[in-house]
Enzyme design. Sequence first.
Site, PDB file in Angstrom:
ATOM      1  N   HIS A 142       0.807  -1.228   0.000  1.00  0.00           N
ATOM      2  CA  HIS A 142       0.000   0.000   0.000  1.00  0.00           C
ATOM      3  C   HIS A 142       0.836   1.272   0.000  1.00  0.00           C
ATOM      4  O   HIS A 142       0.278   2.347   0.199  1.00  0.00           O
ATOM      5  CB  HIS A 142      -0.915   0.020   1.222  1.00  0.00           C
ATOM      6  CG  HIS A 142      -2.113  -0.862   1.116  1.00  0.00           C
ATOM      7  ND1 HIS A 142      -3.260  -0.501   0.453  1.00  0.00           N
ATOM      8  CD2 HIS A 142      -2.332  -2.116   1.580  1.00  0.00           C
ATOM      9  CE1 HIS A 142      -4.149  -1.475   0.522  1.00  0.00           C
ATOM     10  NE2 HIS A 142      -3.603  -2.472   1.205  1.00  0.00           N
ATOM     11  N   LYS A 193      -8.631  13.507   5.017  1.00  0.00           N
ATOM     12  CA  LYS A 193      -7.776  12.322   4.937  1.00  0.00           C
ATOM     13  C   LYS A 193      -6.779  12.365   6.090  1.00  0.00           C
ATOM     14  O   LYS A 193      -6.724  13.336   6.827  1.00  0.00           O
ATOM     15  CB  LYS A 193      -7.046  12.257   3.588  1.00  0.00           C
ATOM     16  CG  LYS A 193      -6.260  13.513   3.232  1.00  0.00           C
ATOM     17  CD  LYS A 193      -5.630  13.399   1.851  1.00  0.00           C
ATOM     18  CE  LYS A 193      -6.661  13.499   0.737  1.00  0.00           C
ATOM     19  NZ  LYS A 193      -6.750  12.288  -0.065  1.00  0.00           N
ATOM     20  N   ARG A 194      -6.026  11.310   6.209  1.00  0.00           N
ATOM     21  CA  ARG A 194      -4.988  11.280   7.241  1.00  0.00           C
ATOM     22  C   ARG A 194      -4.035  12.466   7.048  1.00  0.00           C
ATOM     23  O   ARG A 194      -3.769  12.863   5.914  1.00  0.00           O
ATOM     24  CB  ARG A 194      -4.222   9.950   7.071  1.00  0.00           C
ATOM     25  CG  ARG A 194      -3.360   9.523   8.206  1.00  0.00           C
ATOM     26  CD  ARG A 194      -3.062   8.029   8.084  1.00  0.00           C
ATOM     27  NE  ARG A 194      -2.614   7.640   6.764  1.00  0.00           N
ATOM     28  CZ  ARG A 194      -1.351   7.666   6.348  1.00  0.00           C
ATOM     29  NH1 ARG A 194      -0.394   8.068   7.160  1.00  0.00           N
ATOM     30  NH2 ARG A 194      -1.031   7.274   5.133  1.00  0.00           N
ATOM     31  N   LYS A 230       0.707  14.224   1.783  1.00  0.00           N
ATOM     32  CA  LYS A 230      -0.651  14.508   1.319  1.00  0.00           C
ATOM     33  C   LYS A 230      -0.864  16.007   1.111  1.00  0.00           C
ATOM     34  O   LYS A 230      -1.854  16.435   0.533  1.00  0.00           O
ATOM     35  CB  LYS A 230      -1.685  13.927   2.281  1.00  0.00           C
ATOM     36  CG  LYS A 230      -1.652  12.388   2.313  1.00  0.00           C
ATOM     37  CD  LYS A 230      -2.650  11.822   3.304  1.00  0.00           C
ATOM     38  CE  LYS A 230      -2.549  10.318   3.445  1.00  0.00           C
ATOM     39  NZ  LYS A 230      -3.133   9.570   2.334  1.00  0.00           N
ATOM     40  N   THR A 285      -8.630   6.289  -1.752  1.00  0.00           N
ATOM     41  CA  THR A 285     -10.006   5.814  -1.916  1.00  0.00           C
ATOM     42  C   THR A 285     -10.978   6.964  -1.666  1.00  0.00           C
ATOM     43  O   THR A 285     -12.084   6.965  -2.193  1.00  0.00           O
ATOM     44  CB  THR A 285     -10.321   4.651  -0.950  1.00  0.00           C
ATOM     45  OG1 THR A 285      -9.929   5.013   0.372  1.00  0.00           O
ATOM     46  CG2 THR A 285      -9.605   3.384  -1.375  1.00  0.00           C
ATOM     47  N   LYS A 326     -14.597   8.176  -3.568  1.00  0.00           N
ATOM     48  CA  LYS A 326     -15.863   8.496  -2.895  1.00  0.00           C
ATOM     49  C   LYS A 326     -16.358   9.872  -3.325  1.00  0.00           C
ATOM     50  O   LYS A 326     -17.556  10.071  -3.561  1.00  0.00           O
ATOM     51  CB  LYS A 326     -15.673   8.432  -1.377  1.00  0.00           C
ATOM     52  CG  LYS A 326     -15.390   7.031  -0.861  1.00  0.00           C
ATOM     53  CD  LYS A 326     -14.768   7.035   0.528  1.00  0.00           C
ATOM     54  CE  LYS A 326     -14.155   5.683   0.837  1.00  0.00           C
ATOM     55  NZ  LYS A 326     -13.208   5.719   1.953  1.00  0.00           N
TER      56      LYS A 326
END
Length: 796
Positions: A346, A534-535, A540, A642, A646
């Site tokens: 991942h 998100k995390r 990110k 993911t 969504k």
Amino acid sequence: MFSSKEGFKEAFLKKLEMTCGKSFGESTKRDHYSTLGQMVREYVSTSWINTNERYRMGKGKQVYYLSIEFLLGRLLQHNLMNLEMEELVRDGLEDLGIDLYELEETESDAGLGNGGLGRLAACFMDSLASLDLPGHGCGIRYKHGLFEQKIVDGYQVELPEQWLRHGHVWEVRRAELAIDVPFWGEVKTKEENGKLLFHHVNAETITAVPYDMPIVGYKTDTVNTLRLWNAEPAPFPADQDILKYKRETESVSEFLYPDDTHDEGKILRLKQQYFLVSASIRSIIRSHRKRYGSLHSFPEHVGIHINDTHPVLAIPELMRILVDEEGMQWDAAWKITVQTVSYTNHTTLTEALEKWPVRIFQPLLPRIYMIVEEINERFCRSLWERYPGDWKHIERMAIIAHDEVKMAHLALVGSFSVNGVASLHTEILKKQEMNDFYQIYPEKFNNKTNGITHRRWLLKANPMLAQLISDGIGDHWIREPERLSELVKYREDVAFLQQLSIVKHRNKERLAARMEEQTGIAIDPSSIFDIQVKRLHAYKRQLLNILHVMYLSNRLKEDSSFHIHPRTFIFGAKASPGYYYAKKIIKLIHTVAEKVNHDPFLADRLKIVFLENYRVSLAEEVFPAADISEQISTASKEASGTGNMKFMMNGAITVGTLDGANVEMKERAGAENLFIFGLTADQVQNYYQNGGYHSMDYYHHDNRIRQVVNQLTNGFFPDMDDEFEPIVDSLLMENDQYFVLRDFDAYVTIQKQAGKIYENQEKWRKMCLMNIAGSGYFSSDRTINQYAEEIWHLNK
């Protein structure tokens, strides 16, 4: 469950009195939730038992999905929907003066995960059951999950996540199936009949007690199992410190991801990982042995899938059982192990590819370490034959090197399948991160692009949109999500697009009400909802997002001719408790929000909201309300994502880099229906390999960058002193590892373009529609069918 509403009401009232010991008039909302939950679980028990019996009697293969996380969210409405009972139950409760929505709000999110890894595992469980595939989950029953996030003066504060405070109505304790898991001690060897035998003695034992949860398929009789292991004290020697032993034992299933900054945390994490795999594999073997006797046919009937590196100890544990307990020769045991285990990677982040110091690993897991050592010796011997004399190459690929055990290397050597989770990610693994292994095992590598369960993230989370879609193309898309592509025929249908816009606005009103209730900030639903949830991690790039907000604020204050459509920037993220830098970014977001939200000059144009304690149930309100989906990770760093799927499925438009699954989303929706910007993965890799990036150049030559970076430390934010110095240092002194400043101009430009197109609502609505139409491919049903056919070889 019931043939009529009256039958349901009668059964509900009777069950309430029996389980709560009080009359309906004295009962509470929690009593109502608990009663309904028990009724649903008892109803599915027959199908659950029948499913397990069917698997036992059949000779087909079953797969067991081992994951450190399963981020399930709330299950009441989801299960009612899958059982086709939601409407009957809602109407029956309404007659009794009970609001089903309020009962759903009573349910706690199961604290069994953190981010995309855990939510993916939950989506996969849903798809396995809904597709009638024999697949089960194995995880840990964390008492407190990760943590409950509170924001105090802009800082993240972690509180224990008390999701089990009132029990968990969906689980069944199976104490009779408990398994003792050994740690520490030493290994004694003795020769018997010419064979060397190994015995783990003087071990400290922890009892793993399984709690089983039914995983209910959509409109099917299949009910699979998620087995969660709880750590409990085993019988212990009289001379042991009982309280200390009990405390250390229960800590194994206390929290998800304990802080591993120090050895104590590292030991606990490694304990958790072995606890999970040892209990799971011995449980799987017990079932197999009862059915087939011998383990020689094990890979024909069992697949063990390891979700990322956390459960990789499944490989040496299976070897231990086959060699030590079954008396198999090494080569025979190794063949069975490799044929049984498959592995999903991942991440490309080096720090996420786990490595354990030998000084911790060896004493904690003495027999497992001996087996890993033997695997390593044999693997290195084969490398020597392939690369004679090339010690550096062998050292680079070894499972144990520089006093560390490399878990990803163990996974690559000990499994028959290694898959990435997006086409770009898999290519990076093959060509760069794992190229050495790809050269030896090209047949192992394959891609399985992630998916999400459209039943939760569209049908459940966005019922108005789901109904509009069914009105337009029929409801066959629920069974065959790729048929969402039929929506393309409405691309020029003004009335349908207008309805799509109305649905979006209503969802925005709902989220705006939730945000005002939580934060006290009044939000205009007609503003652009620009969302990044998100995390919290540096790659990110939440930092890029908030620096852009600072830039917009500066322009609006300084340039009277500068115009933007009113915009609400929404963040939601937890930072790992030991991740100091990520916590600084949370503080920065709140500091900017404090200044912007209280500036009367910006009041009608900019707002910033940080959603505290982001979780699945909150996400179900966020995704339907989004206009812009922020997917702005440094290219090559996000394996898939993911959340991006969504948002897409709910009609948001992606502002993103060509990273992870964004690449395939662009192909499915059309390049003209996303806002793509920034460095590509190849460009990023070129910088890493060859240098040439100097962040200070961008600071000196771009006035916008210099202004926002200076504002972090020049007193622009009162009373912050050196609070944000670590952020400035990361951008300038440490050369901006994730290229925030390099992509800043491109990000500003693409955001300006997005804002301009939003004002052309006809064009924007078409883009929304094309995203929804292209999203069916990203259903986890498609992903799981590919796993089932190409890796696990499962039959329905």
